[in-house]
Design an enzyme around this catalytic site. Structure first.
Site, PDB file in Angstrom:
ATOM      1  N   ALA A   1       0.851  -1.206   0.000  1.00  7.98           N
ATOM      2  CA  ALA A   1       0.000   0.000   0.000  1.00  7.98           C
ATOM      3  C   ALA A   1       0.880   1.248   0.000  1.00  7.98           C
ATOM      4  O   ALA A   1       1.859   1.326   0.740  1.00  7.98           O
ATOM      5  CB  ALA A   1      -0.914   0.013   1.216  1.00  7.98           C
TER       6      ALA A   1
ATOM      7  N   GLN B   1       9.013  14.924  -4.746  1.00  9.92           N
ATOM      8  CA  GLN B   1       8.662  13.753  -3.928  1.00  9.92           C
ATOM      9  C   GLN B   1       9.488  13.667  -2.637  1.00  9.92           C
ATOM     10  O   GLN B   1       9.928  12.575  -2.249  1.00  9.92           O
ATOM     11  CB  GLN B   1       8.823  12.473  -4.750  1.00  9.92           C
ATOM     12  CG  GLN B   1       7.811  12.395  -5.899  1.00  9.92           C
ATOM     13  CD  GLN B   1       7.579  10.988  -6.399  1.00  9.92           C
ATOM     14  OE1 GLN B   1       8.524  10.223  -6.556  1.00  9.92           O
ATOM     15  NE2 GLN B   1       6.328  10.635  -6.646  1.00  9.92           N
TER      16      GLN B   1
ATOM     17  N   TYR C   1       7.643  11.268  -0.347  1.00 12.62           N
ATOM     18  CA  TYR C   1       7.601   9.893  -0.873  1.00 12.62           C
ATOM     19  C   TYR C   1       8.997   9.257  -0.845  1.00 12.62           C
ATOM     20  O   TYR C   1       9.163   8.120  -0.400  1.00 12.62           O
ATOM     21  CB  TYR C   1       7.053   9.953  -2.295  1.00 12.62           C
ATOM     22  CG  TYR C   1       6.835   8.628  -2.992  1.00 12.62           C
ATOM     23  CD1 TYR C   1       5.702   7.860  -2.727  1.00 12.62           C
ATOM     24  CD2 TYR C   1       7.740   8.160  -3.939  1.00 12.62           C
ATOM     25  CE1 TYR C   1       5.478   6.661  -3.396  1.00 12.62           C
ATOM     26  CE2 TYR C   1       7.523   6.969  -4.618  1.00 12.62           C
ATOM     27  CZ  TYR C   1       6.389   6.224  -4.339  1.00 12.62           C
ATOM     28  OH  TYR C   1       6.183   5.036  -5.007  1.00 12.62           O
TER      29      TYR C   1
ATOM     30  N   GLY D   1      10.704   0.561 -10.864  1.00 10.13           N
ATOM     31  CA  GLY D   1      10.859   1.783 -11.646  1.00 10.13           C
ATOM     32  C   GLY D   1       9.478   2.285 -12.010  1.00 10.13           C
ATOM     33  O   GLY D   1       8.605   2.401 -11.140  1.00 10.13           O
TER      34      GLY D   1
HETATM   35  P1  NDP Z   1      -2.164   2.296  -6.682  1.00  6.56           P
HETATM   36  O1  NDP Z   1      -2.408   3.715  -6.268  1.00  6.56           O
HETATM   37  O2  NDP Z   1      -2.670   1.855  -8.017  1.00  6.56           O
HETATM   38  O3  NDP Z   1      -2.732   1.294  -5.561  1.00  6.56           O
HETATM   39  C1  NDP Z   1      -2.374   1.455  -4.220  1.00  6.56           C
HETATM   40  C2  NDP Z   1      -3.393   0.754  -3.355  1.00  6.56           C
HETATM   41  O4  NDP Z   1      -3.014   0.988  -1.975  1.00  6.56           O
HETATM   42  C3  NDP Z   1      -4.795   1.310  -3.547  1.00  6.56           C
HETATM   43  O5  NDP Z   1      -5.754   0.271  -3.618  1.00  6.56           O
HETATM   44  C4  NDP Z   1      -4.979   2.162  -2.297  1.00  6.56           C
HETATM   45  O6  NDP Z   1      -6.314   2.320  -1.869  1.00  6.56           O
HETATM   46  C5  NDP Z   1      -4.203   1.370  -1.275  1.00  6.56           C
HETATM   47  N1  NDP Z   1      -3.921   2.191  -0.095  1.00  6.56           N
HETATM   48  C6  NDP Z   1      -3.494   3.474  -0.087  1.00  6.56           C
HETATM   49  N2  NDP Z   1      -3.442   3.926   1.172  1.00  6.56           N
HETATM   50  C7  NDP Z   1      -3.823   2.906   1.982  1.00  6.56           C
HETATM   51  C8  NDP Z   1      -3.982   2.777   3.380  1.00  6.56           C
HETATM   52  N3  NDP Z   1      -3.749   3.795   4.219  1.00  6.56           N
HETATM   53  N4  NDP Z   1      -4.388   1.581   3.877  1.00  6.56           N
HETATM   54  C9  NDP Z   1      -4.665   0.549   3.050  1.00  6.56           C
HETATM   55  N5  NDP Z   1      -4.548   0.623   1.709  1.00  6.56           N
HETATM   56  C10 NDP Z   1      -4.140   1.792   1.180  1.00  6.56           C
HETATM   57  O7  NDP Z   1      -0.585   2.095  -6.564  1.00  6.56           O
HETATM   58  P2  NDP Z   1       0.422   1.154  -7.374  1.00  6.56           P
HETATM   59  O8  NDP Z   1      -0.181  -0.179  -7.588  1.00  6.56           O
HETATM   60  O9  NDP Z   1       0.960   1.927  -8.516  1.00  6.56           O
HETATM   61  O10 NDP Z   1       1.616   1.068  -6.309  1.00  6.56           O
HETATM   62  C11 NDP Z   1       1.759   0.010  -5.370  1.00  6.56           C
HETATM   63  C12 NDP Z   1       3.038   0.265  -4.575  1.00  6.56           C
HETATM   64  O11 NDP Z   1       4.150   0.336  -5.472  1.00  6.56           O
HETATM   65  C13 NDP Z   1       3.030   1.585  -3.811  1.00  6.56           C
HETATM   66  O12 NDP Z   1       3.668   1.411  -2.565  1.00  6.56           O
HETATM   67  C14 NDP Z   1       3.837   2.500  -4.695  1.00  6.56           C
HETATM   68  O13 NDP Z   1       4.420   3.555  -3.965  1.00  6.56           O
HETATM   69  C15 NDP Z   1       4.864   1.533  -5.244  1.00  6.56           C
HETATM   70  N6  NDP Z   1       5.492   1.980  -6.479  1.00  6.56           N
HETATM   71  C16 NDP Z   1       4.734   2.164  -7.620  1.00  6.56           C
HETATM   72  C17 NDP Z   1       5.347   2.571  -8.795  1.00  6.56           C
HETATM   73  C18 NDP Z   1       4.592   2.776 -10.056  1.00  6.56           C
HETATM   74  O14 NDP Z   1       5.230   3.197 -11.046  1.00  6.56           O
HETATM   75  N7  NDP Z   1       3.301   2.519 -10.111  1.00  6.56           N
HETATM   76  C19 NDP Z   1       6.799   2.816  -8.853  1.00  6.56           C
HETATM   77  C20 NDP Z   1       7.482   2.567  -7.613  1.00  6.56           C
HETATM   78  C21 NDP Z   1       6.837   2.162  -6.491  1.00  6.56           C
HETATM   79  P3  NDP Z   1      -7.203   3.557  -2.390  1.00  6.56           P
HETATM   80  O15 NDP Z   1      -7.808   3.082  -3.659  1.00  6.56           O
HETATM   81  O16 NDP Z   1      -8.210   3.748  -1.296  1.00  6.56           O
HETATM   82  O17 NDP Z   1      -6.286   4.734  -2.556  1.00  6.56           O
END
Ligand code: NDP
Length: 237
Positions: free
Chosen positions: A80, A141, A144, A175
């Site tokens: 998350a 960021q 972040y 990435g």
């Molecule tokens: P998304 O925003 O698509 O999905 C993240 C999920 O986490 C959502 O379902 C969100 O719920 C949930 N979430 C957020 N806050 C909380 C909380 N407080 N408690 C429980 N659940 C929560 O993100 P990604 O799939 O893109 O990213 C997944 C991970 O990978 C993250 O940690 C991100 O930082 C990391 N990452 C992603 C990259 C990318 O390019 N996409 C690159 C590098 C790292 P809700 O829908 O309610 O917001």
């Protein structure tokens, strides 16, 4: 019998949903945690829990429910995450704290809740999703990058403290991956970022899910305290 339950946070969509699917294919029984679920969710894990990872008591209760319902937790995937981007000189301190709460305190809450059982069973795999932007920095960021770099430090300590108990702790540093998080970026910024990837394509959630499944597998039992970069060659730390 070795525990076979895996917890994945942020499981409702994006990378988290892909991780659930991949871990299930590898034979783990998956409990997906997210703060909300809806009918569009692409993958439905065996157990769905609604929980906010910033709330330690709720996390602890949720882990207890999972352990009494389907069994002891063997794998934790801290996935998350949120962004609240702004240049440091303009960033609202509330947005700094919000990102630290979800992306760093959240993983600590989960780790704190699952470690006693993992130590008792002398088996555990903890995989936390960091970011390439923690390794290289990224304008806009500060919150972040600080949280995701903190996650690497947290992982190294947990790895050291628990290595002799059969528990590994590692980070995956993605990435640029195609999810709602990156779809929300301005089109020209997104295109420029993709143009900088030596592999010539944006990453897929499945690229991260496969790496997580490897780190959870028995083949990875001697890998701990590491950061595995999955970025198409964009950064070679
Ligand atoms: P998304 O925003 O698509 O999905 C993240 C999920 O986490 C959502 O379902 C969100 O719920 C949930 N979430 C957020 N806050 C909380 C909380 N407080 N408690 C429980 N659940 C929560 O993100 P990604 O799939 O893109 O990213 C997944 C991970 O990978 C993250 O940690 C991100 O930082 C990391 N990452 C992603 C990259 C990318 O390019 N996409 C690159 C590098 C790292 P809700 O829908 O309610 O917001």
């Amino acid at each position: 019998m070795r525990p076979d339950v895996a917890i994945v946070t942020g499981a409702a969509r994006g990378i988290g949903a892909a991780i659930c699917k991949r871990l299930e294919a590898a034979g783990w029984r998956v409990a997906g945690l997210d703060r909300s679920w809806d009918d569009d969710n692409v993958h439905v894990p065996v157990v769905r829990e609604t929980v906010d990872v910033t709330d330690f008591d709720a996390v602890r209760n949720c882990v207890s429910r999972i352990e009494s319902g389907i069994g002891p937790v063997a794998v934790l995937v801290n996935n998350a995450g949120i962004t609240r981007d702004a240049m440091a000189h303009k960033m609202n301190p509330r947005d700094f704290t919000a990102v630290i709460d979800v992306n760093l305190a959240g993983p600590f809450h989960l780790i704190r809740a699952v470690l006693p059982t993992m130590r008792e069973h002398a088996f555990g795999r903890i995989v936390s999703i960091s970011s390439m932007n923690a390794q290289r920095g990224q304008a806009g960021q500060a919150n972040y990058a600080a949280a995701k770099a903190g996650l690497i430090g947290l992982t190294k300590v947990v790895a050291l403290e628990n290595a002799a108990r059969g528990i590994t702790a590692n980070c995956v540093a993605p990435g640029f991956i195609e999810t709602d998080m990156t779809a929300a970026m301005r089109g020209d910024v997104r295109d420029a970022e993709i143009a900088r990837i030596p592999a010539g394509r944006i990453g897929a959630p499945a690229d991260i899910a496969g790496t997580v499944a490897f780190l959870a597998s028995s083949e990875a039992s001697f890998i701990t305290g590491q950061v595995l970069s999955v970025n198409g060659g964009q950064l070679m730390p």
